[in-house]
Design a protein around this motif. Structure first.
Motif, PDB file in Angstrom:
ATOM      1  N   LEU A  27       0.829  -1.201   0.000  1.00 47.70           N
ATOM      2  CA  LEU A  27       0.000   0.000   0.000  1.00 47.70           C
ATOM      3  C   LEU A  27       0.868   1.257   0.000  1.00 47.70           C
ATOM      4  N   THR A  28       2.012   1.194   0.667  1.00 49.43           N
ATOM      5  CA  THR A  28       2.955   2.318   0.649  1.00 49.43           C
ATOM      6  C   THR A  28       3.431   2.586  -0.774  1.00 49.43           C
ATOM      7  N   ALA A  29       3.768   1.513  -1.489  1.00 49.60           N
ATOM      8  CA  ALA A  29       4.174   1.660  -2.889  1.00 49.60           C
ATOM      9  C   ALA A  29       3.027   2.212  -3.730  1.00 49.60           C
ATOM     10  N   TYR A  30       1.849   1.683  -3.533  1.00 46.77           N
ATOM     11  CA  TYR A  30       0.669   2.039  -4.338  1.00 46.77           C
ATOM     12  C   TYR A  30       0.327   3.528  -4.193  1.00 46.77           C
ATOM     13  N   PHE A  31       0.162   3.981  -2.955  1.00 50.90           N
ATOM     14  CA  PHE A  31      -0.246   5.370  -2.751  1.00 50.90           C
ATOM     15  C   PHE A  31       0.922   6.337  -2.948  1.00 50.90           C
ATOM     16  N   GLY A  32       2.131   5.905  -2.609  1.00 53.64           N
ATOM     17  CA  GLY A  32       3.284   6.774  -2.829  1.00 53.64           C
ATOM     18  C   GLY A  32       3.529   7.052  -4.289  1.00 53.64           C
ATOM     19  N   LEU A  33       3.321   6.031  -5.115  1.00 54.54           N
ATOM     20  CA  LEU A  33       3.574   6.174  -6.549  1.00 54.54           C
ATOM     21  C   LEU A  33       2.436   6.895  -7.253  1.00 54.54           C
ATOM     22  N   PHE A  34       1.199   6.474  -6.964  1.00 54.26           N
ATOM     23  CA  PHE A  34       0.056   7.023  -7.698  1.00 54.26           C
ATOM     24  C   PHE A  34      -0.440   8.357  -7.138  1.00 54.26           C
TER      25      PHE A  34
END
Length: 329
Positions: free
Chosen positions: A128-135
């Motif tokens: 989720l960190t990757a998902y929201f950080g990226l998008f």
């Protein structure tokens, strides 16, 4: 009556954590009251955030902070059935009692083919960190170039794969040749070992001569000081972690970011994934779908035995893990 094993912070970390900083204790748990449930940890997570957060939020003698996948073994709460699995934020405990608040049930549709430990990794907080950080923070667009450090870790490995799904070129760095080979295997366009390159500046230039639109920073320190000079105009930097600095006894000097920030009109934003708790289900659903489709691959470093929690934690901070580090009870 159930006896729980717990790891407590015996002494605040001075520099790098040591086994002697922890103490294993036993606690007798009381009988359940109405609305409560008894849970047994099955998998526990060890993560970089535990190092700075323990300093900020814990007292010596407190149970170490952390998250687990746990099985409900007894319930006096009608919302939670015996045998169900949850993600809990109850620290380094073998067993614990909860009133149900803050527990996240694993979806009933969770495939038997996937380990439930993924709820602590690729389909959990790191994913989720990757998902929201990226998008949401980087606001990545198709055709852009994305740089991620600590790229073979729990967060970085997902960042790179999501960026590929989003139509980007992805450059990653890691601390061993085996990790670099893993990054190539999961689809990174360029990857290098930051410990063996003669010049980090040259390695970043070679990997993307035109620079970087997005930089997902898990490391901080010297790497970030150099990488910021390779950003394209109007580039975006998501500051997720600073693992290179967590164990410093003396704060590092710098970096001085103002000149590249001004001349390139960059945006740098620090973030904590809990800011998107209201969209947790959305992120998990997307990540689970991509895992099942084979678009996001995962690797877990599994340590057996609750008694090995400190060793797994210390090993993770030393970069000994590939992908997500978890402990199987």
């Amino acid at each position: 009556m159930v006896t729980a094993k717990v790891w407590v912070l015996k002494k605040h970390f001075q520099g790098f954590p040591k086994p002697s900083d922890f103490d294993l204790k036993k606690i007798e748990l009381p009988s359940l009251q109405h609305g409560e449930l008894l849970l047994e940890s099955v998998f526990l997570s060890v993560d970089p955030y535990m190092r700075p957060y323990s300093q900020r939020d814990m007292k010596e003698g407190d149970v170490m902070i952390g998250t687990q996948v746990a099985r409900i073994v007894e319930s006096k709460n009608p919302a939670f059935a015996v045998g169900a699995f949850v993600v809990a934020n109850s620290g380094w405990r073998s067993h614990f009692i909860s009133d149900g608040k803050g527990l996240h049930l694993l979806p009933s549709s969770w495939p038997e083919s996937l380990p439930k430990s993924l709820a602590l990794g690729t389909v959990g907080m790191p994913g989720l960190t990757a998902y929201f950080g990226l998008f949401e923070v980087c606001k990545m667009k198709p055709g852009e170039t994305v740089l991620v450090n600590a790229a073979a870790g729990a967060v970085g490995s997902v960042v790179g794969q999501l960026a590929k799904i989003g139509g980007c070129k992805v450059v990653g760095c890691a601390g061993s040749d085996d990790k670099v080979a893993y990054l190539k295997k999961i689809g990174f366009d360029e990857a290098f070992n930051y410990k063996t390159v003669t010049s980090l500046d040259e390695a970043l230039s070679k990997a993307s001569p035109d620079g970087y639109d997005c930089f997902f920073d898990n490391v901080g320190g010297e790497f970030s000081s150099i990488a910021i000079n390779h950003m394209k105009k109007h580039g975006r930097i998501a500051v997720c972690g600073a693992i290179s600095q967590y164990n410093d006894s003396v704060p590092q000097k710098g970096p001085y970011v103002q000149i590249p920030m001004i001349f390139k009109e960059l945006r740098m934003e620090g973030f904590i994934v809990s800011s998107w708790n209201n969209r947790r289900e959305e992120g998990q659903k997307a990540l689970l779908k991509w895992v099942l489709e084979g678009k996001v691959k995962f690797h877990e470093q599994v340590t057996e035995g609750f008694e090995n929690m400190p060793a797994a934690f210390i090993g993770m901070l030393r970069g000994e893990n590939l992908g997500k580090a978890v402990v199987k009870v």
